[in-house]
Design a protein around this motif. Structure first.
Motif, PDB file in Angstrom:
ATOM      1  N   TYR A   7      34.189  50.956 -49.595  1.00 28.88           N
ATOM      2  CA  TYR A   7      33.429  49.813 -50.124  1.00 28.88           C
ATOM      3  C   TYR A   7      34.171  48.491 -50.037  1.00 28.88           C
ATOM      4  O   TYR A   7      33.560  47.435 -49.990  1.00 28.88           O
ATOM      5  N   THR A   8      35.491  48.526 -50.090  1.00 31.25           N
ATOM      6  CA  THR A   8      36.304  47.307 -50.015  1.00 31.25           C
ATOM      7  C   THR A   8      37.695  47.687 -49.497  1.00 31.25           C
ATOM      8  O   THR A   8      38.157  48.812 -49.716  1.00 31.25           O
ATOM      9  N   ASN A   9      38.342  46.732 -48.813  1.00 35.80           N
ATOM     10  CA  ASN A   9      39.716  46.962 -48.351  1.00 35.80           C
ATOM     11  C   ASN A   9      40.714  46.829 -49.491  1.00 35.80           C
ATOM     12  O   ASN A   9      41.880  47.178 -49.343  1.00 35.80           O
ATOM     13  N   TRP A  10      40.252  46.271 -50.607  1.00 37.07           N
ATOM     14  CA  TRP A  10      41.147  46.050 -51.742  1.00 37.07           C
ATOM     15  C   TRP A  10      41.427  47.371 -52.471  1.00 37.07           C
ATOM     16  O   TRP A  10      40.513  48.164 -52.692  1.00 37.07           O
ATOM     17  N   LEU A  54      33.816  50.123 -59.040  1.00 37.86           N
ATOM     18  CA  LEU A  54      33.875  48.770 -58.474  1.00 37.86           C
ATOM     19  C   LEU A  54      32.850  47.836 -59.106  1.00 37.86           C
ATOM     20  O   LEU A  54      33.160  46.696 -59.462  1.00 37.86           O
ATOM     21  N   ALA A  55      31.623  48.309 -59.245  1.00 38.24           N
ATOM     22  CA  ALA A  55      30.570  47.491 -59.858  1.00 38.24           C
ATOM     23  C   ALA A  55      30.996  47.082 -61.268  1.00 38.24           C
ATOM     24  O   ALA A  55      30.842  45.926 -61.672  1.00 38.24           O
ATOM     25  N   THR A 102      31.727  38.044 -50.949  1.00 35.65           N
ATOM     26  CA  THR A 102      32.508  37.101 -50.129  1.00 35.65           C
ATOM     27  C   THR A 102      34.016  37.222 -50.336  1.00 35.65           C
ATOM     28  O   THR A 102      34.781  37.023 -49.405  1.00 35.65           O
ATOM     29  N   LEU A 103      34.454  37.540 -51.535  1.00 35.74           N
ATOM     30  CA  LEU A 103      35.897  37.629 -51.798  1.00 35.74           C
ATOM     31  C   LEU A 103      36.405  39.055 -51.584  1.00 35.74           C
ATOM     32  O   LEU A 103      37.457  39.258 -50.983  1.00 35.74           O
ATOM     33  N   PHE A 104      35.641  40.028 -52.077  1.00 31.72           N
ATOM     34  CA  PHE A 104      36.100  41.417 -52.010  1.00 31.72           C
ATOM     35  C   PHE A 104      35.525  42.167 -50.803  1.00 31.72           C
ATOM     36  O   PHE A 104      35.870  43.318 -50.572  1.00 31.72           O
TER      37      PHE A 104
END
Ligand code: GDP
Ligand code: FE
Ligand code: FE
Ligand code: FE
Length: 196
Positions: A7-10, A54-55, A102-104
């Motif tokens: 879901y995210t690279n973070w 994450l949500a 946009t950020l995550f």
């Protein structure tokens, strides 16, 4: 709960550190409690733990952003301008979803929609949306009158718990003589008309 990267690279710890910078410690503690509750509900109802985590971690990302900053994103992103008159309470969900994307780098529409809808709910809500909507309402630090009933309903049915939150929120706003955003009334009407 380590993230797989779908879901995210973070990494989860990096997301937490970035979120913590956006808010006072008490709200960050709320975010952690919402995540714990969301993961538990996800296990119970068969939702993705990673998506719900994450949500939950991102849901109040924009809550303490100043009105000018929230308004600028509402306008630049073509969101409903009527939200502006209701301040952070109504804008922080949709603006939070904008930062999630946009950020995550989150593109999963169910996660983005869950964050977008977490304050007022939605005419239709995904499983992740309902998990976040209810986790935010019943997390272990909540003490309002009715929270015990909300917690009881959440063990039986997410739908029943969501309906309860939607109804009680309208009653609460009327009692406090607060202005009700049309989207809030729209969601109430769509849920009550569907109720059998
Ligand atoms: P929080 O961000 O964890 O504090 O919780 P929420 O995002 O669920 O809600 C933020 C606040 O918005 C709560 O105090 C709600 O009662 C309030 N709220 C929800 N709908 C409306 C509305 O239509 N009008 C107004 N004025 N406030 C609302
Ligand atoms: Fe919120
Ligand atoms: Fe909330
Ligand atoms: Fe919250």
């Amino acid at each position: 709960l380590a993230y797989t990267g779908i879901y995210t690279n973070w990494a989860r710890e990096a997301v937490l550190a970035e979120v913590e910078k956006q808010m006072k410690p008490s709200r960050f503690q709320h975010v952690l409690r919402v995540e714990a509750c969301a993961i538990r509900l996800a296990e119970k109802y068969g939702a993705s733990l990673e998506a719900c985590s994450l949500a939950a971690i991102l849901h109040d990302y924009a809550k303490e952003h100043d009105a000018q900053s929230l308004k600028a994103i509402v306008l630049s992103q073509g969101m409903d301008r009527e939200m502006i008159g209701y301040g952070s309470e109504i804008m922080h969900g949709p603006v939070g979803a904008y930062y999630a994307e946009t950020l995550f780098g989150i593109t999963d529409e169910a996660i983005l929609e869950a964050i977008r809808q977490h304050t007022i709910g939605g005419e239709t809500m995904t499983l992740i949306g309902k998990v976040l909507f209810i986790a935010d309402y019943i997390e272990s630090g909540r003490t309002f009158k009715g929270v015990d009933e909300a917690r009881r309903l959440a063990e039986i049915s997410l739908e029943e718990a969501a309906y309860f939150k939607i109804e009680k929120t309208i009653i609460h706003l009327v009692k406090k003589e607060l202005p009700i955003y049309p989207g809030t009334i729209y969601v109430y009407n769509s849920w009550i008309q569907r109720k059998v």
